[in-house]
Enzyme design. Sequence first.
Site, PDB file in Angstrom:
ATOM      1  N   ASP A  80      41.542  35.737  10.450  1.00  0.00           N
ATOM      2  CA  ASP A  80      42.048  37.115  10.491  1.00  0.00           C
ATOM      3  C   ASP A  80      40.940  37.991  11.068  1.00  0.00           C
ATOM      4  O   ASP A  80      39.783  37.578  11.141  1.00  0.00           O
ATOM      5  CB  ASP A  80      42.404  37.575   9.066  1.00  0.00           C
ATOM      6  CG  ASP A  80      42.920  39.006   9.040  1.00  0.00           C
ATOM      7  OD1 ASP A  80      43.723  39.355   9.929  1.00  0.00           O
ATOM      8  OD2 ASP A  80      42.506  39.796   8.170  1.00  0.00           O
ATOM      9  N   SER A  81      41.320  39.206  11.424  1.00  0.00           N
ATOM     10  CA  SER A  81      40.313  40.153  11.925  1.00  0.00           C
ATOM     11  C   SER A  81      39.362  40.586  10.805  1.00  0.00           C
ATOM     12  O   SER A  81      38.323  41.166  11.077  1.00  0.00           O
ATOM     13  CB  SER A  81      41.017  41.376  12.500  1.00  0.00           C
ATOM     14  OG  SER A  81      41.874  41.934  11.519  1.00  0.00           O
ATOM     15  N   TYR A  92      41.320  44.839  14.927  1.00  0.00           N
ATOM     16  CA  TYR A  92      41.889  44.319  16.167  1.00  0.00           C
ATOM     17  C   TYR A  92      43.068  45.218  16.604  1.00  0.00           C
ATOM     18  O   TYR A  92      43.431  45.247  17.760  1.00  0.00           O
ATOM     19  CB  TYR A  92      42.427  42.899  15.963  1.00  0.00           C
ATOM     20  CG  TYR A  92      41.389  41.795  15.873  1.00  0.00           C
ATOM     21  CD1 TYR A  92      40.030  42.065  15.765  1.00  0.00           C
ATOM     22  CD2 TYR A  92      41.783  40.458  15.909  1.00  0.00           C
ATOM     23  CE1 TYR A  92      39.094  41.032  15.678  1.00  0.00           C
ATOM     24  CE2 TYR A  92      40.856  39.425  15.834  1.00  0.00           C
ATOM     25  CZ  TYR A  92      39.519  39.714  15.713  1.00  0.00           C
ATOM     26  OH  TYR A  92      38.602  38.697  15.625  1.00  0.00           O
ATOM     27  N   GLY A  93      43.659  45.893  15.619  1.00  0.00           N
ATOM     28  CA  GLY A  93      44.919  46.608  15.849  1.00  0.00           C
ATOM     29  C   GLY A  93      44.853  47.756  16.830  1.00  0.00           C
ATOM     30  O   GLY A  93      45.887  48.287  17.248  1.00  0.00           O
ATOM     31  N   CYS A 110      46.380  37.084  10.979  1.00  0.00           N
ATOM     32  CA  CYS A 110      46.377  38.450  11.517  1.00  0.00           C
ATOM     33  C   CYS A 110      47.657  38.704  12.323  1.00  0.00           C
ATOM     34  O   CYS A 110      47.949  37.981  13.284  1.00  0.00           O
ATOM     35  CB  CYS A 110      45.159  38.597  12.416  1.00  0.00           C
ATOM     36  SG  CYS A 110      45.004  40.203  13.174  1.00  0.00           S
ATOM     37  N   ASN A 111      48.405  39.721  11.935  1.00  0.00           N
ATOM     38  CA  ASN A 111      49.632  40.061  12.677  1.00  0.00           C
ATOM     39  C   ASN A 111      49.310  40.448  14.115  1.00  0.00           C
ATOM     40  O   ASN A 111      50.033  40.091  15.038  1.00  0.00           O
ATOM     41  CB  ASN A 111      50.346  41.227  12.009  1.00  0.00           C
ATOM     42  CG  ASN A 111      51.125  40.817  10.779  1.00  0.00           C
ATOM     43  OD1 ASN A 111      52.339  40.710  10.816  1.00  0.00           O
ATOM     44  ND2 ASN A 111      50.425  40.567   9.687  1.00  0.00           N
ATOM     45  N   THR A 112      48.228  41.192  14.287  1.00  0.00           N
ATOM     46  CA  THR A 112      47.880  41.667  15.632  1.00  0.00           C
ATOM     47  C   THR A 112      47.560  40.482  16.541  1.00  0.00           C
ATOM     48  O   THR A 112      48.069  40.390  17.664  1.00  0.00           O
ATOM     49  CB  THR A 112      46.682  42.637  15.552  1.00  0.00           C
ATOM     50  OG1 THR A 112      47.014  43.698  14.649  1.00  0.00           O
ATOM     51  CG2 THR A 112      46.348  43.205  16.907  1.00  0.00           C
ATOM     52  N   GLU A 164      41.811  49.515   2.549  1.00  0.00           N
ATOM     53  CA  GLU A 164      40.425  49.055   2.366  1.00  0.00           C
ATOM     54  C   GLU A 164      39.673  49.976   1.407  1.00  0.00           C
ATOM     55  O   GLU A 164      38.746  49.565   0.724  1.00  0.00           O
ATOM     56  CB  GLU A 164      39.717  48.965   3.722  1.00  0.00           C
ATOM     57  CG  GLU A 164      40.425  47.994   4.650  1.00  0.00           C
ATOM     58  CD  GLU A 164      39.546  46.929   5.259  1.00  0.00           C
ATOM     59  OE1 GLU A 164      38.338  47.145   5.353  1.00  0.00           O
ATOM     60  OE2 GLU A 164      40.094  45.867   5.647  1.00  0.00           O
ATOM     61  N   CYS A 175      51.613  43.595   8.784  1.00  0.00           N
ATOM     62  CA  CYS A 175      50.152  43.707   8.863  1.00  0.00           C
ATOM     63  C   CYS A 175      49.594  43.096   7.583  1.00  0.00           C
ATOM     64  O   CYS A 175      50.197  43.256   6.510  1.00  0.00           O
ATOM     65  CB  CYS A 175      49.764  45.179   8.982  1.00  0.00           C
ATOM     66  SG  CYS A 175      47.992  45.492   8.817  1.00  0.00           S
ATOM     67  N   THR A 176      48.471  42.413   7.720  1.00  0.00           N
ATOM     68  CA  THR A 176      47.876  41.726   6.562  1.00  0.00           C
ATOM     69  C   THR A 176      47.696  42.631   5.343  1.00  0.00           C
ATOM     70  O   THR A 176      47.754  42.172   4.208  1.00  0.00           O
ATOM     71  CB  THR A 176      46.488  41.193   6.948  1.00  0.00           C
ATOM     72  OG1 THR A 176      45.784  42.223   7.646  1.00  0.00           O
ATOM     73  CG2 THR A 176      46.587  39.953   7.794  1.00  0.00           C
ATOM     74  N   HIS A 177      47.448  43.914   5.594  1.00  0.00           N
ATOM     75  CA  HIS A 177      47.101  44.823   4.497  1.00  0.00           C
ATOM     76  C   HIS A 177      48.318  45.368   3.739  1.00  0.00           C
ATOM     77  O   HIS A 177      48.195  45.841   2.624  1.00  0.00           O
ATOM     78  CB  HIS A 177      46.315  46.013   5.058  1.00  0.00           C
ATOM     79  CG  HIS A 177      44.933  45.660   5.513  1.00  0.00           C
ATOM     80  ND1 HIS A 177      44.696  44.690   6.454  1.00  0.00           N
ATOM     81  CD2 HIS A 177      43.720  46.154   5.152  1.00  0.00           C
ATOM     82  CE1 HIS A 177      43.383  44.609   6.654  1.00  0.00           C
ATOM     83  NE2 HIS A 177      42.767  45.481   5.883  1.00  0.00           N
TER      84      HIS A 177
HETATM   85  N1  DGL Z   1      44.682  42.021  10.359  1.00  0.00           N
HETATM   86  C1  DGL Z   1      45.289  43.092  11.114  1.00  0.00           C
HETATM   87  C2  DGL Z   1      46.797  42.814  11.227  1.00  0.00           C
HETATM   88  O1  DGL Z   1      47.377  42.102  10.424  1.00  0.00           O
HETATM   89  C3  DGL Z   1      45.039  44.445  10.493  1.00  0.00           C
HETATM   90  C4  DGL Z   1      43.626  44.924  10.643  1.00  0.00           C
HETATM   91  C5  DGL Z   1      43.203  45.108  12.087  1.00  0.00           C
HETATM   92  O2  DGL Z   1      43.636  46.081  12.747  1.00  0.00           O
HETATM   93  O3  DGL Z   1      42.451  44.267  12.572  1.00  0.00           O
HETATM   94  O4  DGL Z   1      47.424  43.318  12.114  1.00  0.00           O
END
Ligand code: DGL
Length: 287
Positions: A11-12, A43-44, A74-76, A153, A185-187
Site C-alpha cells: 500500500d502507499s 499516491y492519491g 491500495c485503491n489508487t 490519519e 480507499c484503504t482509509h
Molecule cells: N492507499 C490509498 C488508497 O487506497 C490512500 C492513501 C493515498 O492517497 O496514498 O487509495
Amino acid sequence: MKETRPIGIFDSGIGGLTVLRQLRKLLPNEQLIYFGDTARIPYGTKSKKLIERYAIEDAAFLLQFDVKMIVVACNTASALAMDVLKKRLPVPVTGVIRPGALAAIRHSKKKQTLIMGTSATVRSGAYTEAIQAQDPDFTVVARDCPLLVPLVEEGWLDDPVTMMTLHKYLDPVLNAEIDSLILGCTHYPLLAESIRKVTGPDVHLIDSGYETAYYVRETLKQLKLEHKGTRPGEDRFYVSDIPQKFADIGARFLGEPLAHLKRVDFENFLVEQNDRIEKLLSPKVEQ
Ligand code: DGL
C-alpha cells in the site's frame, strides 16, 4: 513447498492494514508480508505514470521474499497500475477494484452505486469501468474525497470536522436511488460508522478489502497455492519511513498492536535494484 511461501501486500502507507486485517481473518494459515510506502504517501494525488512506477517498485520489494502472490491493497495503485503489474510481475497479482465492483453489483437492487475514493482513483474511472463491464445499465456516481485520508490519519473518525467534511462531499451526490456505496480507499473502512450516519441505513457500504480477501482465498484455491498447515511464519511489516504517531495509527488500522515492524532503507533498495526495476517497467528492455 510452493504453498508455504508468503503472500505479499503493499500500500502507499499503512491504510492497507485494513485489507491485511481481512486477509488474516480469512486466511489464518498464510504468512503475510506487508510493505507500506509511508515515505511517499499519498499516491492519491499523483499521476498515473508515477503511480505505476511506485507500484512496480513496491512489488519488487515484496518479490525479494519469494511471495507466491501479490495483493495491491491500495485503491489508487489498483486503479492506475493493475495493467502494468499484471503484465510485468512473475507472480499472480490482484487489486481491490474488481472485488469491490462485483460486490457493489451484488448489493444494489436499484442498480445505482456511489464510489468514494482519492482524486486519482476517481479520475481513473476504474471502478465505473469494472462495474459497467459487468452491467452497462448500472449507474455509477463517483466522488473524490481528498480530505478524508489526513482526517483518518489524525484519528478524527467521528469528529465534527470529519462529519462536516463528509456532508460536504456526500450531500450533493446522494440520492434516493443509490443503495450501495464503495469505500474505495484503504482509509475509509475506519469511517464506515460516520459515513453511515450521512447516508442513512438503507445504503449498503462495501469494504473493498473484505471483498478482496474472499477473492484472494478463491484465487489461491484455484491455483492450488493455498497453505493448509499451520502458518509457516509470523507476519512481517516493512515501511519506507516511520512517521510520528505511527504505532497508534497502525494499531487502529490493524485492530491490534503492530508487531515485527521494520523501517527499510527503501532509497538504497531502489538504487541497488535499479536494473531489475527498469526491466519490470520497460517492456523493451525485457525482450
Ligand atoms: N492507499 C490509498 C488508497 O487506497 C490512500 C492513501 C493515498 O492517497 O496514498 O487509495
